[in-house]
Design a protein around this motif. Structure first.
Motif, PDB file in Angstrom:
ATOM      1  N   CYS A 152       1.455  -1.919   9.025  1.00  0.00           N
ATOM      2  CA  CYS A 152       0.737  -1.579   7.835  1.00  0.00           C
ATOM      3  C   CYS A 152      -0.305  -2.633   7.408  1.00  0.00           C
ATOM      4  O   CYS A 152      -0.162  -3.810   7.731  1.00  0.00           O
ATOM      5  N   SER A 153      -1.601  -2.040   7.319  1.00  0.00           N
ATOM      6  CA  SER A 153      -2.708  -3.076   7.040  1.00  0.00           C
ATOM      7  C   SER A 153      -2.624  -4.027   5.955  1.00  0.00           C
ATOM      8  O   SER A 153      -1.727  -3.699   4.972  1.00  0.00           O
ATOM      9  N   PRO A 154      -3.116  -5.188   5.992  1.00  0.00           N
ATOM     10  CA  PRO A 154      -3.294  -6.224   4.994  1.00  0.00           C
ATOM     11  C   PRO A 154      -3.526  -5.431   3.649  1.00  0.00           C
ATOM     12  O   PRO A 154      -3.021  -5.887   2.529  1.00  0.00           O
ATOM     13  N   GLU A 155      -4.435  -4.521   3.613  1.00  0.00           N
ATOM     14  CA  GLU A 155      -5.059  -3.734   2.395  1.00  0.00           C
ATOM     15  C   GLU A 155      -3.887  -2.919   1.892  1.00  0.00           C
ATOM     16  O   GLU A 155      -3.579  -2.908   0.680  1.00  0.00           O
ATOM     17  N   ASP A 156      -3.245  -2.338   2.745  1.00  0.00           N
ATOM     18  CA  ASP A 156      -2.170  -1.362   2.111  1.00  0.00           C
ATOM     19  C   ASP A 156      -1.006  -1.988   1.588  1.00  0.00           C
ATOM     20  O   ASP A 156      -0.417  -1.725   0.749  1.00  0.00           O
ATOM     21  N   CYS A 157      -0.625  -3.371   2.461  1.00  0.00           N
ATOM     22  CA  CYS A 157       0.262  -4.189   1.931  1.00  0.00           C
ATOM     23  C   CYS A 157       0.166  -4.557   0.485  1.00  0.00           C
ATOM     24  O   CYS A 157       0.692  -4.559  -0.357  1.00  0.00           O
ATOM     25  N   ALA A 158      -1.265  -5.052   0.265  1.00  0.00           N
ATOM     26  CA  ALA A 158      -1.588  -5.672  -1.039  1.00  0.00           C
ATOM     27  C   ALA A 158      -1.678  -4.459  -2.036  1.00  0.00           C
ATOM     28  O   ALA A 158      -1.239  -4.731  -3.401  1.00  0.00           O
ATOM     29  N   LEU A 159      -2.122  -3.347  -1.775  1.00  0.00           N
ATOM     30  CA  LEU A 159      -2.130  -2.346  -2.784  1.00  0.00           C
ATOM     31  C   LEU A 159      -0.748  -1.785  -3.173  1.00  0.00           C
ATOM     32  O   LEU A 159      -0.568  -1.538  -4.324  1.00  0.00           O
ATOM     33  N   GLY A 160      -0.059  -1.651  -2.041  1.00  0.00           N
ATOM     34  CA  GLY A 160       1.317  -1.585  -2.353  1.00  0.00           C
ATOM     35  C   GLY A 160       2.041  -2.419  -3.605  1.00  0.00           C
ATOM     36  O   GLY A 160       2.865  -2.184  -4.432  1.00  0.00           O
ATOM     37  N   THR A 161       1.973  -3.810  -3.154  1.00  0.00           N
ATOM     38  CA  THR A 161       2.347  -4.618  -3.982  1.00  0.00           C
ATOM     39  C   THR A 161       1.846  -4.662  -5.223  1.00  0.00           C
ATOM     40  O   THR A 161       2.289  -4.950  -6.405  1.00  0.00           O
ATOM     41  N   GLN A 162       0.413  -4.564  -5.365  1.00  0.00           N
ATOM     42  CA  GLN A 162      -0.189  -4.360  -6.912  1.00  0.00           C
ATOM     43  C   GLN A 162       0.187  -3.164  -7.531  1.00  0.00           C
ATOM     44  O   GLN A 162       0.598  -3.300  -8.718  1.00  0.00           O
ATOM     45  N   ALA A 163       0.575  -1.993  -6.943  1.00  0.00           N
ATOM     46  CA  ALA A 163       1.124  -0.941  -7.535  1.00  0.00           C
ATOM     47  C   ALA A 163       2.845  -1.065  -7.862  1.00  0.00           C
ATOM     48  O   ALA A 163       3.028  -0.830  -9.091  1.00  0.00           O
ATOM     49  N   LEU A 164       3.253  -1.834  -7.145  1.00  0.00           N
ATOM     50  CA  LEU A 164       4.896  -2.539  -7.699  1.00  0.00           C
ATOM     51  C   LEU A 164       4.886  -3.194  -8.804  1.00  0.00           C
ATOM     52  O   LEU A 164       5.531  -2.915  -9.905  1.00  0.00           O
TER      53      LEU A 164
END
Lengths: 457, 457
Positions: A430-442
């Motif tokens: 999972c790309s760093p960008e998608d990890c970060a986006l998912g975390t922000q959404a969380l």
């Protein structure tokens, strides 16, 4: 599956538009570099199956309650305590970290949970991302002095994979009252039957004091459960979306089919005199696929086995194969099963002298619908972060701890894309960008839920 | 297969009618009780897999060169020496018992041969009947003072089954020059790789002095080879016949097909995104059956395997299956193989994102035609004993030591029915009457061959 989710999408959007669409985001921003570093630093415990030259291009083999799992648990305990959390461990080793907030309410905390254990040939994101992202949310809130109303926290669920002690979502299942604790404790290491889950909990000091239960009197109830997870499928990637708003989980049934024939010499036995279970099973597997396809469902055979003494020049005496049937609607799962079994009976009577077969239902997991408020909070977060074109409502195809928590507290999940849809494999990514986006959404989903839905509001 | 053999029947009958039909039988009568007792007494070495209450209702597990096999070999050596035979053992442990006869000719003996080893879950007749029947023929001749012209004898071929040391018809193959002796000697016990065929020959004292060869200078040439064997199929029983006159052996090819897909989660991966080797292999197996049926040939899959880490909820990464193609004509075997591979290529490109496959040819055993004189001698015997309505010309579906001997000496086989066509199974059964009839046919065929065809006549 996709067309169905699109229909749902507009309904849910309409339903929650008045309460959700107007809300402002938290104003917080998670630290994507810290998230990425924590995730990969902790993956040094259990790194395995190198596939590239970069030191982090490995998969994971961090089976539940191994020494590597104990290492990452101790690291997790230290980190949450640094954030002022109170850490509770229950009788299944589930770890609950709770951060006190503005109201100092005794109401159950809003949890973000997932698991730190992996498959024996697993990757660095399945489960791990959900826990490390939750930790990053707590870190971000704390360093910004951000106050939710209700207490928030993180859960690390024990033995979600069921890869070492063979029961998936094992300890969230005990927590939800769906799996008896004695049965879970007695699960044996699949490679060393002298070792049980309980003996490993004891060895590592994770046989906690509190009951593994959602009972407020003796256990650890949760006010809500949000889980960030990789999709483990290709749909987000293929449709160019970044966030999946998971509104429930598919129903599924696992069957084992045993086809009984008669061993006979392949050179001397005419087709007309045979009872050939390999041929019959082959036709059954092909048919189950066709039936599922007609229903827009899934039917899959992962295991097929002939006896160990099978040989090239002998018609096998029997064949065993698994059948995994899935659909978001239980009625469709049942219909596919029914059609398959009818079709199998027809096939069994064909070819030579026919075969017989019997079957067992090994797992029956009805479809799950997540909490509408939790789903709405995630949808709000997704709309704020990426807009409706880069998010979508989805149904989880796989089982998760959230399936069990949903039975005892409001629950929903966030999916992020994983490369080529690959999971349970060393190259899972999972790309760093998608990890970060998912975390922000969380983070945003928890903040939203806290503002509008927690504490009975 | 049956219609083809009927056509052959009338041709052969016509061809040999002048030389064979007028000949008188030997006047000898084998002792059926002694035959039956010897067969079952010797089966006490290796009896296994009880299926009934009668002490003799067991199968056999007398794998080549085990202690049980060594026991029965020593018994065989004693019995043939009691009959005045000279026993020679070659470098593969093949045992040649030779009884001197009237002409005291140095011409190679007329042999009756088969094997005393069995499958691990084998029966009491496959191979064993052929050796014990041959012994009974020698006993009958000797007690009646009956004199053939040429020397006759019995051969016990080592490791015919290839069940312990994985090479079928192993030592007749070395004798025929088709298998290098070094390769045969180095075969390892499938359960204990520290043990080789040669080390077991040495342990039991069966690494003989003479070459394993048909070379008259250094080995043990044969003047002819007659083999009595159970049919291992249902044709004689189903057509109410007692004697099969075996004029050759089917051609066969063994392929291993490896289908490569990609492991993926069954719950999260749509059909369109899958590379599912189990589904593809299932379609391939079903298709191979249909293709073979169109050609009146046989195609069979005895083994199908997924990786050991396969699981119910994962699309397997690969599948391996065997394909055994047979027909009395090599051209048909080739045509079926060709059509199967073309069809497999089409199937591989279907379903989801397709799969790839590769294949190996593991065994190529061209069709064999036995010696016309030997076949005629058996036909004469059958006509005398049961008449043309209760015998039939056949093609062997299975491999036998006779397939190899036929390359270096005139050879043919006699088949007797086995219950339900079952062999390589504990319940394998041939009635006392059919055992006796087959043995009498063996005796008459040898006598006939000695009178009219041996010694170059």
């Amino acid at each position: 599956m996709r067309s169905a989710t699109r229909v749902f999408r507009s309904n849910v959007a309409r339903q929650f538009s008045t309460t959700t669409r107007l809300q402002a985001p938290s104003g917080l921003k998670i630290n994507s570099g810290r998230l990425w570093e924590s995730l990969h630093e902790t993956c040094e415990w259990g790194a395995a199956h190198r596939y590239g030259e970069n030191p982090r291009e490995t998969g994971m083999a961090r089976l539940s309650l191994t020494d590597d799992d104990a290492h990452v648990r101790r690291w997790f305990a230290t980190e949450v305590q640094k954030l002022g959390c109170v850490l509770s461990v229950d009788r299944m080793g589930n770890m609950f970290a709770r951060q006190a907030r503005r109201l100092n309410s005794s109401a159950p905390m809003i949890a973000m949970g997932s698991h730190l254990d992996t498959q024996p040939r697993g990757g660095r994101y399945d489960g791990i991302l959900g826990v490390i992202a939750a930790l990053e949310v707590l870190r971000t809130m704390r360093e910004n002095g951000f106050q939710t109303k209700y207490d928030v926290g993180v859960v690390n669920w024990t033995n979600e994979e069921g890869a070492r002690f063979p029961k998936s979502m094992c300890s969230s299942g005990v927590w939800a009252g769906a799996i008896p604790i004695k049965k879970a404790w007695d699960l044996r290491d699949i490679h060393d039957p002298t070792v049980t889950l309980r003996s490993e909990l004891e060895r590592h000091g994770y046989l906690g004091e509190i009951d593994c239960s959602s009972d407020p009197a003796s256990g650890f109830p949760l006010g809500a459960h949000f889980e960030l997870h990789i999709e483990q499928g290709p749909i987000l990637e293929q449709t160019g979306r970044s966030i999946g708003i998971v509104q429930g989980a598919q129903g599924y049934r696992w069957l084992t089919i045993n086809v009984l024939g008669k061993d006979a010499h392949t050179g001397t036995t005419p087709f007309s005199a045979r009872q050939d279970p390999v041929l019959a099973a082959s036709r059954m597997i092909a048919t189950s696929h066709d039936i599922a396809q007609r229903h827009d469902a899934l039917a899959s055979t992962g295991i097929i086995k002939v006896p160990s003494n099978a040989s090239t020049n002998t018609v096998a005496s029997e064949v065993t194969f698994t059948l995994d049937i899935r659909h978001p609607k239980d009625s469709v799962v049942h219909a596919v099963q029914e059609e398959c079994l009818q079709s199998f009976a027809t096939i069994a009577s064909q070819d030579g002298r026919g075969v017989s077969f019997n079957w067992t239902l090994d797992t029956d997991s009805p479809a799950v619908k997540f909490d509408q408020n939790c789903v709405a909070s995630i949808q709000t977060a997704a709309d704020q972060l990426v807009g409706p074109d880069r998010s979508m409502l989805m149904t989880s195809g796989a089982g998760h701890d959230s399936v069990y928590t949903s039975k005892h507290c409001p629950t929903a999940m966030i999916f992020v894309p994983c490369r080529d849809g690959v999971s349970h494999h060393p190259t899972e990514y999972c790309s760093p960008e998608d990890c970060a986006l998912g975390t922000q959404a969380l983070l945003e989903a928890v903040v939203h839920y806290d503002r509008f839905h927690a504490g009975g509001q």
